[in-house]
Design a protein around this motif. Structure first.
Motif, PDB file in Angstrom:
ATOM      1  N   UNK A 258      16.406  24.141 100.125  1.00 14.54           N
ATOM      2  CA  UNK A 258      16.857  22.768  99.858  1.00 14.54           C
ATOM      3  C   UNK A 258      15.781  21.789 100.299  1.00 14.54           C
ATOM      4  N   UNK A 259      15.506  20.796  99.457  1.00 18.53           N
ATOM      5  CA  UNK A 259      14.488  19.801  99.780  1.00 18.53           C
ATOM      6  C   UNK A 259      14.970  18.918 100.926  1.00 18.53           C
ATOM      7  N   UNK A 260      14.118  18.695 101.901  1.00 14.92           N
ATOM      8  CA  UNK A 260      14.483  17.882 103.052  1.00 14.92           C
ATOM      9  C   UNK A 260      14.651  16.423 102.644  1.00 14.92           C
ATOM     10  N   UNK A 261      15.470  15.706 103.405  1.00 15.78           N
ATOM     11  CA  UNK A 261      15.826  14.330 103.024  1.00 15.78           C
ATOM     12  C   UNK A 261      14.607  13.425 103.034  1.00 15.78           C
ATOM     13  N   UNK A 262      13.725  13.587 104.015  1.00 13.98           N
ATOM     14  CA  UNK A 262      12.551  12.723 104.050  1.00 13.98           C
ATOM     15  C   UNK A 262      11.657  12.966 102.841  1.00 13.98           C
ATOM     16  N   UNK A 263      11.619  14.236 102.360  1.00 13.52           N
ATOM     17  CA  UNK A 263      10.808  14.561 101.189  1.00 13.52           C
ATOM     18  C   UNK A 263      11.390  13.919  99.938  1.00 13.52           C
ATOM     19  N   UNK A 264      12.731  13.850  99.868  1.00 11.15           N
ATOM     20  CA  UNK A 264      13.389  13.191  98.737  1.00 11.15           C
ATOM     21  C   UNK A 264      13.045  11.704  98.723  1.00 11.15           C
ATOM     22  N   UNK A 265      13.098  11.079  99.901  1.00  6.28           N
ATOM     23  CA  UNK A 265      12.758   9.656 100.001  1.00  6.28           C
ATOM     24  C   UNK A 265      11.292   9.434  99.634  1.00  6.28           C
ATOM     25  N   UNK A 266      10.410  10.282 100.160  1.00  2.91           N
ATOM     26  CA  UNK A 266       8.977  10.149  99.866  1.00  2.91           C
ATOM     27  C   UNK A 266       8.719  10.302  98.371  1.00  2.91           C
ATOM     28  N   UNK A 267       9.375  11.265  97.743  1.00  2.00           N
ATOM     29  CA  UNK A 267       9.161  11.492  96.307  1.00  2.00           C
ATOM     30  C   UNK A 267       9.656  10.301  95.489  1.00  2.00           C
ATOM     31  N   UNK A 268      10.824   9.741  95.865  1.00  2.00           N
ATOM     32  CA  UNK A 268      11.359   8.591  95.136  1.00  2.00           C
ATOM     33  C   UNK A 268      10.438   7.379  95.253  1.00  2.00           C
ATOM     34  N   UNK A 269       9.902   7.159  96.443  1.00  2.68           N
ATOM     35  CA  UNK A 269       8.999   6.029  96.634  1.00  2.68           C
ATOM     36  C   UNK A 269       7.680   6.258  95.912  1.00  2.68           C
ATOM     37  N   UNK A 270       7.185   7.501  95.932  1.00  3.84           N
ATOM     38  CA  UNK A 270       5.945   7.816  95.218  1.00  3.84           C
ATOM     39  C   UNK A 270       6.110   7.553  93.724  1.00  3.84           C
ATOM     40  N   UNK A 271       7.277   7.901  93.187  1.00  2.00           N
ATOM     41  CA  UNK A 271       7.539   7.649  91.768  1.00  2.00           C
ATOM     42  C   UNK A 271       7.601   6.152  91.485  1.00  2.00           C
TER      43      UNK A 271
ATOM     44  N   UNK B 139       6.074   3.815  93.133  1.00  2.00           N
ATOM     45  CA  UNK B 139       4.699   3.305  93.215  1.00  2.00           C
ATOM     46  C   UNK B 139       3.940   3.643  91.937  1.00  2.00           C
ATOM     47  N   UNK B 140       4.077   4.877  91.460  1.00  2.62           N
ATOM     48  CA  UNK B 140       3.374   5.310  90.247  1.00  2.62           C
ATOM     49  C   UNK B 140       3.800   4.497  89.036  1.00  2.62           C
ATOM     50  N   UNK B 141       5.081   4.095  88.999  1.00  2.00           N
ATOM     51  CA  UNK B 141       5.602   3.329  87.869  1.00  2.00           C
ATOM     52  C   UNK B 141       5.324   1.839  87.992  1.00  2.00           C
ATOM     53  N   UNK B 142       4.713   1.418  89.096  1.00  2.00           N
ATOM     54  CA  UNK B 142       4.351   0.015  89.268  1.00  2.00           C
ATOM     55  C   UNK B 142       5.436  -0.862  89.842  1.00  2.00           C
ATOM     56  N   UNK B 143       6.552  -0.249  90.257  1.00  3.97           N
ATOM     57  CA  UNK B 143       7.613  -1.060  90.867  1.00  3.97           C
ATOM     58  C   UNK B 143       7.205  -1.572  92.243  1.00  3.97           C
ATOM     59  N   UNK B 144       6.280  -0.866  92.875  1.00 10.37           N
ATOM     60  CA  UNK B 144       5.636  -1.336  94.107  1.00 10.37           C
ATOM     61  C   UNK B 144       4.139  -1.341  93.816  1.00 10.37           C
ATOM     62  N   UNK B 145       3.583  -2.459  93.363  1.00 10.39           N
ATOM     63  CA  UNK B 145       2.175  -2.495  92.944  1.00 10.39           C
ATOM     64  C   UNK B 145       1.215  -2.270  94.106  1.00 10.39           C
ATOM     65  N   UNK B 146       0.013  -1.818  93.771  1.00 10.91           N
ATOM     66  CA  UNK B 146      -1.043  -1.680  94.782  1.00 10.91           C
ATOM     67  C   UNK B 146      -1.293  -3.048  95.404  1.00 10.91           C
ATOM     68  N   UNK B 147      -1.329  -3.097  96.724  1.00 12.82           N
ATOM     69  CA  UNK B 147      -1.519  -4.353  97.451  1.00 12.82           C
ATOM     70  C   UNK B 147      -0.228  -4.955  97.951  1.00 12.82           C
ATOM     71  N   UNK B 148       0.903  -4.483  97.423  1.00 14.83           N
ATOM     72  CA  UNK B 148       2.187  -5.010  97.881  1.00 14.83           C
ATOM     73  C   UNK B 148       2.638  -4.293  99.147  1.00 14.83           C
ATOM     74  N   UNK B 149       3.640  -4.849  99.795  1.00 15.69           N
ATOM     75  CA  UNK B 149       4.187  -4.273 101.018  1.00 15.69           C
ATOM     76  C   UNK B 149       5.570  -3.709 100.723  1.00 15.69           C
ATOM     77  N   UNK B 150       5.799  -2.472 101.141  1.00 16.08           N
ATOM     78  CA  UNK B 150       7.094  -1.833 100.918  1.00 16.08           C
ATOM     79  C   UNK B 150       8.179  -2.496 101.768  1.00 16.08           C
ATOM     80  N   UNK B 151       9.448  -2.362 101.365  1.00 16.20           N
ATOM     81  CA  UNK B 151      10.540  -2.840 102.228  1.00 16.20           C
ATOM     82  C   UNK B 151      10.437  -2.214 103.615  1.00 16.20           C
ATOM     83  N   UNK B 152      10.989  -2.904 104.617  1.00 16.23           N
ATOM     84  CA  UNK B 152      10.867  -2.388 105.979  1.00 16.23           C
ATOM     85  C   UNK B 152      11.788  -1.185 106.205  1.00 16.23           C
TER      86      UNK B 152
END
Length: 248
Positions: free
Chosen positions: A1-14, A16-29
């Protein structure tokens, strides 16, 4: 089973890749991300370490998590630092694991004094460690670090180091009651020293970065010096340069 932190990391990576969090922007806290994914802050922090290890983001204390790239860095097991303040250097200790290899009292000869930038005959407590990224399944060190601490603090450092996970400069501040006012940093290209090759899982003589940091009190007194060797494929140093605003 995929660990929860890995699920969160994968969702955020996706995202970022799709441009919803552009390069240079700051992620939510951390609080916002914990609510968004219905996980704990420790899970969010583990996910952030995954993103940082892949080169997608950089982290600075009190400045948030900045998006650095849309796609992961596939060049190897790496670590990115974006350092502009003493606090950012201190953050390094909270984002990596220290594995102490050796603790010894040393007196500088001429060669070591030149490397540290101090006078010959000065006494130090030397703590040699490997640094690793938490959660890295390969257990590949990102660097070897020799930390030299003023011998005046040696006894207290030995007594308290086991429970201290930040850089040793913060421990010196707690022991002395004084603040580190300045860090002087020098970076140069070197080969991996033969004696460090095996613990670093690197080839002797392979390309590496040598980083010397001198930690000084406001009185210009040197309290600590660290000498780190980073194999070239495992470390990236990131800075941001802005144009000075003209007056008038």
């Amino acid at each position: 089973m995929e660990k929860r932190y890995a699920i969160v990391a994968r969702a955020l990576a996706e995202a970022i890749a799709e441009g919803r969090h552009p390069v240079g922007s700051v992620l939510p806290n951390e609080f916002e991300l914990a609510d968004q994914f219905a996980v704990s802050r420790s899970t969010v922090r583990a996910a952030m370490r995954e993103l940082q290890a892949s080169g997608l983001v950089s982290r600075k204390r009190n400045a948030g998590t900045r998006v650095e790239a849309r796609t992961p860095d596939r060049s190897g097991s790496g670590f990115t630092q974006a350092l502009a303040t003493i606090e950012a250097v201190q953050q390094f200790g909270t984002e990596t694991e220290r594995h102490v290899q050796r603790v010894a009292d040393v007196v500088t000869d001429n060669q070591l004094a030149d490397e540290l930038g101090c006078r010959p005959g000065r006494r130090w407590l030397c703590i040699s460690s490997l640094r690793m990224i938490p959660g890295d399944a390969t257990r590949t060190p990102i660097c070897w670090t020799d930390v030299y601490l003023d011998a005046a603090f040696a006894d207290e450092v030995r007594a308290r180091m086991a429970g201290h996970h930040e850089i040793f400069g913060t421990l010196i501040e707690k022991i002395s009651g004084r603040r580190i006012a300045e860090i002087r940093q020098d970076i140069s290209a070197v080969g991996v020293p033969a004696q460090m090759a095996e613990p670093l899982k690197a080839t002797a003589g392979a390309h590496a970065l040598s980083i010397r940091r001198q930690y000084l009190f406001a009185s210009n007194e040197m309290a600590e010096v660290s000498l780190s060797i980073h194999p070239a494929d495992r470390y990236r140093y990131s800075t941001r340069l802005t144009r000075q605003q003209s007056k008038g």
